[in-house]
Design a protein around this motif. Structure first.
Motif, mmCIF file in Angstrom:
data_model
loop_
_atom_site.group_PDB
_atom_site.id
_atom_site.type_symbol
_atom_site.label_atom_id
_atom_site.label_comp_id
_atom_site.label_asym_id
_atom_site.label_seq_id
_atom_site.Cartn_x
_atom_site.Cartn_y
_atom_site.Cartn_z
ATOM 1 N N THR A 177 -80.993 67.424 131.005
ATOM 2 C CA THR A 177 -82.059 68.369 130.681
ATOM 3 C C THR A 177 -82.072 68.658 129.181
ATOM 4 O O THR A 177 -83.133 68.753 128.573
ATOM 5 C CB THR A 177 -81.868 69.685 131.463
ATOM 6 O OG1 THR A 177 -81.825 69.385 132.850
ATOM 7 C CG2 THR A 177 -83.004 70.640 131.195
ATOM 8 N N GLY A 178 -80.880 68.786 128.581
ATOM 9 C CA GLY A 178 -80.807 69.036 127.148
ATOM 10 C C GLY A 178 -81.416 67.901 126.339
ATOM 11 O O GLY A 178 -82.107 68.129 125.352
ATOM 12 N N PHE A 179 -81.161 66.662 126.767
ATOM 13 C CA PHE A 179 -81.725 65.500 126.082
ATOM 14 C C PHE A 179 -83.245 65.495 126.206
ATOM 15 O O PHE A 179 -83.954 65.233 125.234
ATOM 16 C CB PHE A 179 -81.131 64.207 126.649
ATOM 17 C CG PHE A 179 -81.663 62.973 125.979
ATOM 18 C CD1 PHE A 179 -81.284 62.662 124.677
ATOM 19 C CD2 PHE A 179 -82.542 62.125 126.635
ATOM 20 C CE1 PHE A 179 -81.768 61.533 124.043
ATOM 21 C CE2 PHE A 179 -83.041 60.996 126.007
ATOM 22 C CZ PHE A 179 -82.640 60.702 124.712
ATOM 23 N N LYS A 180 -83.739 65.814 127.403
ATOM 24 C CA LYS A 180 -85.186 65.853 127.617
ATOM 25 C C LYS A 180 -85.816 66.932 126.733
ATOM 26 O O LYS A 180 -86.855 66.698 126.103
ATOM 27 C CB LYS A 180 -85.480 66.132 129.098
ATOM 28 C CG LYS A 180 -86.963 66.150 129.434
ATOM 29 C CD LYS A 180 -87.158 66.340 130.921
ATOM 30 C CE LYS A 180 -87.957 67.589 131.120
ATOM 31 N NZ LYS A 180 -88.194 67.933 132.499
ATOM 32 N N ASN A 181 -85.179 68.095 126.648
ATOM 33 C CA ASN A 181 -85.701 69.167 125.792
ATOM 34 C C ASN A 181 -85.682 68.751 124.326
ATOM 35 O O ASN A 181 -86.593 69.082 123.562
ATOM 36 C CB ASN A 181 -84.893 70.446 125.989
ATOM 37 C CG ASN A 181 -85.135 71.062 127.349
ATOM 38 O OD1 ASN A 181 -86.131 70.771 128.020
ATOM 39 N ND2 ASN A 181 -84.215 71.902 127.785
ATOM 40 N N PHE A 182 -84.640 68.026 123.923
ATOM 41 C CA PHE A 182 -84.545 67.556 122.545
ATOM 42 C C PHE A 182 -85.663 66.567 122.224
ATOM 43 O O PHE A 182 -86.313 66.660 121.182
ATOM 44 C CB PHE A 182 -83.179 66.903 122.314
ATOM 45 C CG PHE A 182 -83.051 66.236 120.977
ATOM 46 C CD1 PHE A 182 -82.919 67.001 119.822
ATOM 47 C CD2 PHE A 182 -83.068 64.857 120.873
ATOM 48 C CE1 PHE A 182 -82.797 66.390 118.584
ATOM 49 C CE2 PHE A 182 -82.944 64.239 119.641
ATOM 50 C CZ PHE A 182 -82.816 65.013 118.496
ATOM 51 N N ILE A 183 -85.906 65.628 123.122
ATOM 52 C CA ILE A 183 -86.939 64.609 122.898
ATOM 53 C C ILE A 183 -88.333 65.227 122.888
ATOM 54 O O ILE A 183 -89.192 64.836 122.096
ATOM 55 C CB ILE A 183 -86.842 63.511 123.985
ATOM 56 C CG1 ILE A 183 -85.547 62.726 123.824
ATOM 57 C CG2 ILE A 183 -88.040 62.575 123.943
ATOM 58 C CD1 ILE A 183 -85.437 61.967 122.527
ATOM 59 N N VAL B 189 -91.447 65.242 117.816
ATOM 60 C CA VAL B 189 -92.639 64.431 118.074
ATOM 61 C C VAL B 189 -93.512 64.377 116.825
ATOM 62 O O VAL B 189 -94.008 63.311 116.446
ATOM 63 C CB VAL B 189 -93.417 64.980 119.291
ATOM 64 C CG1 VAL B 189 -94.738 64.273 119.456
ATOM 65 C CG2 VAL B 189 -92.577 64.868 120.555
ATOM 66 N N GLU B 190 -93.685 65.517 116.170
ATOM 67 C CA GLU B 190 -94.483 65.543 114.939
ATOM 68 C C GLU B 190 -93.849 64.671 113.861
ATOM 69 O O GLU B 190 -94.550 63.961 113.134
ATOM 70 C CB GLU B 190 -94.614 66.977 114.437
ATOM 71 C CG GLU B 190 -95.475 67.845 115.327
ATOM 72 C CD GLU B 190 -95.428 69.304 114.913
ATOM 73 O OE1 GLU B 190 -94.792 69.633 113.887
ATOM 74 O OE2 GLU B 190 -96.025 70.119 115.632
ATOM 75 N N LEU B 191 -92.539 64.709 113.769
ATOM 76 C CA LEU B 191 -91.844 63.880 112.785
ATOM 77 C C LEU B 191 -92.025 62.396 113.085
ATOM 78 O O LEU B 191 -92.247 61.593 112.179
ATOM 79 C CB LEU B 191 -90.359 64.240 112.754
ATOM 80 C CG LEU B 191 -89.506 63.493 111.745
ATOM 81 C CD1 LEU B 191 -89.980 63.779 110.322
ATOM 82 C CD2 LEU B 191 -88.051 63.883 111.904
ATOM 83 N N ALA B 192 -91.958 62.028 114.365
ATOM 84 C CA ALA B 192 -92.136 60.625 114.746
ATOM 85 C C ALA B 192 -93.550 60.152 114.413
ATOM 86 O O ALA B 192 -93.741 59.051 113.875
ATOM 87 C CB ALA B 192 -91.840 60.441 116.232
ATOM 88 N N VAL B 193 -94.535 60.976 114.702
ATOM 89 C CA VAL B 193 -95.924 60.618 114.390
ATOM 90 C C VAL B 193 -96.102 60.491 112.879
ATOM 91 O O VAL B 193 -96.733 59.551 112.389
ATOM 92 C CB VAL B 193 -96.898 61.659 114.985
ATOM 93 C CG1 VAL B 193 -98.310 61.452 114.455
ATOM 94 C CG2 VAL B 193 -96.880 61.576 116.505
ATOM 95 N N ALA B 194 -95.534 61.423 112.124
ATOM 96 C CA ALA B 194 -95.644 61.361 110.667
ATOM 97 C C ALA B 194 -94.989 60.105 110.114
ATOM 98 O O ALA B 194 -95.521 59.467 109.206
ATOM 99 C CB ALA B 194 -95.009 62.604 110.045
ATOM 100 N N MET C 250 -97.281 57.123 110.901
ATOM 101 C CA MET C 250 -98.464 57.161 110.034
ATOM 102 C C MET C 250 -98.097 56.805 108.595
ATOM 103 O O MET C 250 -98.842 56.091 107.915
ATOM 104 C CB MET C 250 -99.117 58.545 110.090
ATOM 105 C CG MET C 250 -99.722 58.887 111.436
ATOM 106 S SD MET C 250 -101.016 57.746 111.933
ATOM 107 C CE MET C 250 -102.238 58.076 110.708
ATOM 108 N N ALA C 251 -96.954 57.274 108.129
ATOM 109 C CA ALA C 251 -96.526 56.970 106.764
ATOM 110 C C ALA C 251 -96.234 55.486 106.605
ATOM 111 O O ALA C 251 -96.557 54.892 105.568
ATOM 112 C CB ALA C 251 -95.294 57.794 106.407
ATOM 113 N N THR C 252 -95.649 54.881 107.619
ATOM 114 C CA THR C 252 -95.370 53.445 107.561
ATOM 115 C C THR C 252 -96.670 52.648 107.493
ATOM 116 O O THR C 252 -96.791 51.696 106.712
ATOM 117 C CB THR C 252 -94.545 53.016 108.786
ATOM 118 O OG1 THR C 252 -93.350 53.796 108.827
ATOM 119 C CG2 THR C 252 -94.183 51.555 108.715
#
Length: 133
Positions: free
Chosen positions: A2-8, A14-19, A22-24
């Motif tokens: 559950t902790g891993f799911k909350n972290f993901i 998620v915003e960092l991954a999208v950024a 997009m930056a790449t």
């Protein structure tokens, strides 16, 4: 688990991954743009690659190409990232009006009342200290 799911699923991750994605993608556009500008310079000046330029045996051509590339990338980032971001930020999140915020005014009034109570109402109220000083 559950902790891993909350972290993901945390919003910031998620915003960092999208950024990052997009930056790449934007990096490919930014690095391709100097090639276009250098090709245009080549049409005007006869060569788009100054790497072979060596006046007096000094290899300054590589430096000239690097400076032109840097200036083009800086202009692209400024005009296509910084200016639109600043415009959108001011449009959707305007800067606060200049002056004293309401909570500071309230605190100043409370201070003035307390000083007046302690001195029997005859005290001279000092202006508030400048918080930026």
């Amino acid at each position: 688990m559950t902790g891993f799911k909350n972290f993901i699923l945390r919003g910031n991750l998620v915003e960092l991954a999208v950024a990052f994605i997009m930056a790449t993608a934007f990096a490919a556009v930014v690095t391709a743009f100097p090639a276009i500008v250098l090709d245009l310079v080549g049409k005007v000046g006869g060569t788009s690659n100054f790497s072979e330029y060596t006046p007096g045996g000094v290899h300054v051509g590589v430096f000239i190409t690097a400076v032109i590339t840097f200036l083009v990338i800086a202009a692209v980032v400024y005009f296509f990232v910084v200016v639109p971001y600043t415009t959108a930020k001011e449009r959707y999140f305007p800067s606060p009006e200049p002056g004293t915020p309401e909570d500071i005014k309230l605190l100043q009034e409370i201070r003035d009342v307390l000083v007046a109570q302690q001195t029997g109402g005859t005290a001279t109220i000092m202006p508030p200290a400048d918080p930026g000083a």
